[in-house]
Design an enzyme around this catalytic site. Sequence first.
Site, PDB file in Angstrom:
ATOM      1  N   GLY A  93       0.814  -1.205   0.000  1.00  0.00           N
ATOM      2  CA  GLY A  93       0.000   0.000   0.000  1.00  0.00           C
ATOM      3  C   GLY A  93       0.846   1.252   0.000  1.00  0.00           C
ATOM      4  N   GLY A 119       2.736   4.460   1.661  1.00  0.00           N
ATOM      5  CA  GLY A 119       3.417   4.775   2.909  1.00  0.00           C
ATOM      6  C   GLY A 119       4.918   4.625   2.792  1.00  0.00           C
ATOM      7  N   GLY A 120       5.618   5.238   3.736  1.00  0.00           N
ATOM      8  CA  GLY A 120       7.070   5.224   3.698  1.00  0.00           C
ATOM      9  C   GLY A 120       7.668   3.840   3.836  1.00  0.00           C
ATOM     10  N   ILE A 121       7.052   2.984   4.653  1.00  0.00           N
ATOM     11  CA  ILE A 121       7.622   1.654   4.873  1.00  0.00           C
ATOM     12  C   ILE A 121       7.502   0.788   3.619  1.00  0.00           C
ATOM     13  CG2 ILE A 121       7.562  -0.420   6.299  1.00  0.00           C
ATOM     14  CD1 ILE A 121       6.426   1.366   8.564  1.00  0.00           C
ATOM     15  N   GLU A 145      -3.202  -3.570  -5.383  1.00  0.00           N
ATOM     16  CA  GLU A 145      -4.212  -2.531  -5.578  1.00  0.00           C
ATOM     17  C   GLU A 145      -3.583  -1.311  -6.247  1.00  0.00           C
ATOM     18  OE1 GLU A 145      -6.957   0.319  -2.756  1.00  0.00           O
ATOM     19  OE2 GLU A 145      -6.351  -1.650  -2.017  1.00  0.00           O
ATOM     20  N   LEU A 185      -2.496   1.902  12.084  1.00  0.00           N
ATOM     21  CA  LEU A 185      -2.351   2.912  13.131  1.00  0.00           C
ATOM     22  C   LEU A 185      -2.140   2.271  14.487  1.00  0.00           C
ATOM     23  CD1 LEU A 185      -5.289   5.247  12.023  1.00  0.00           C
ATOM     24  CD2 LEU A 185      -2.849   5.721  11.755  1.00  0.00           C
ATOM     25  N   GLY A 187      -8.021  -1.351   0.447  1.00  0.00           N
ATOM     26  CA  GLY A 187      -8.112  -2.777   0.136  1.00  0.00           C
ATOM     27  C   GLY A 187      -7.370  -3.649   1.120  1.00  0.00           C
TER      28      GLY A 187
END
Length: 443
Positions: A225, A227-229, A248, A323, A346
């Site tokens: 997805g 995000g930084g990671i 996705e 989160l 997703g």
Amino acid sequence: MTINSVTEAYRRKCISFEEAAGLVKDNEFISTALGATGVSPEFYEALLDRCEEVRGVKIMDSLQLKPSRLYDPAFMKPIEEHILFTPTFGAARVREAYKANCDFIPNNVLDGGAMMANRATYHIFQVTPPNSKGYLNLGLTNDYTLQSVKEGIALGKTRLVVGEVNEQMPVVFGDNWLHISEFDYFIENSSEPVEFKRAETSVVEETIAHYVLELIEDGDTIQMGIGGIPEAVASGLRGKHHLGIHSEMFPLGLPRMIEEGIVDNTRKPVHQGISISTFCLGDKSMYDFVAENPACQIYPAVHTNWPALIAQHEGMVAMNMALQIDLSGQITAEGLGHRMISGAGGQLDFAMGAYWSKRGKPITLLRAARKGANGELISAILPELPLGSPVTVPRTFACYIITEYGVADLRYKTRRERAQELISIAHPELRDELRFHMRKNFY
């Protein structure tokens, strides 16, 4: 259709943003596309200019990338009875709207097309100009749009379909086309597709990515997805071989991964040799790479996010941000208490698919703790989620949980075993308190 008839049909349907806004009626539910092919803010502004003329209008969008008064609670709160902002997923741009409790539609991406087919009366989104056969490409985002338009028309729910024709939108192959006959109107508006970039990854993100990379094997199929990671993971895949992409969203490092031979999609059981997603975000080089590239294709989310299809990929690795998680394994990636932060996306679709995949690994990524306003540490691993928090992934599908302190595997574990695993990857200064609550709640 001949070229002349396509041109004539197209020209008859061309209107302006102001005229498109003028077609909105009371109690209209307006659906726009996600991300890079969402309608331009000019439509929102034209509609907001006539807000006193309508009542009960709802506007739905996802992954907001351009500024608009629609996201300003100081402007929107007084006109809620006229026009109400109702997102399905929120990016950073709508944090203030979320804080002010704009409305929200709980959803998973898999079900988004059916949901909008049943709710939306007015669809408006960006497309490419029609080709000589009368087909317009959805460009960088399909997601719920194609399904909701087709099924909405079939159900008789759809009143209007408006295409914002952008000559700078790249054509992306796949099940990513609508015919000119399926549109009521067109708006011509040439603009560069909005680019999506992130700053350099942090030390914590790099550390978490290192643990993820240890779980990825040659021949695996991956989904990641935003995000930084996940982006740090994509940057660290050198040395892996024969990886596949069924996702996705196309990973931001996809062009490099293909060019360096890391991704070749040869081991996938379906769409072999092709990287599959339902939308694309990135910079211009990314958009140029996927444009008219048979090896990169976009499909409706009801296809890409179907868990049974995802599960057919042996070694399916699905990695997504969260989160918070409670000690029994309930995961929220959407909000804290009753305040929304983003949306489900997703995440559950791919968590289920990877869970059922042979050698599959559903992975949840989160920082162990953050600092509050007073400098105190706030754990992302909690005895229980705050009251009102949405559960994005139920504990029955929680598997690998990764923080900067290590990896916890919750699959097939009891509540006590899960709690012990999670405490081992919590922030060291917060572990004793978590052990206290574990003994209180589970013993």
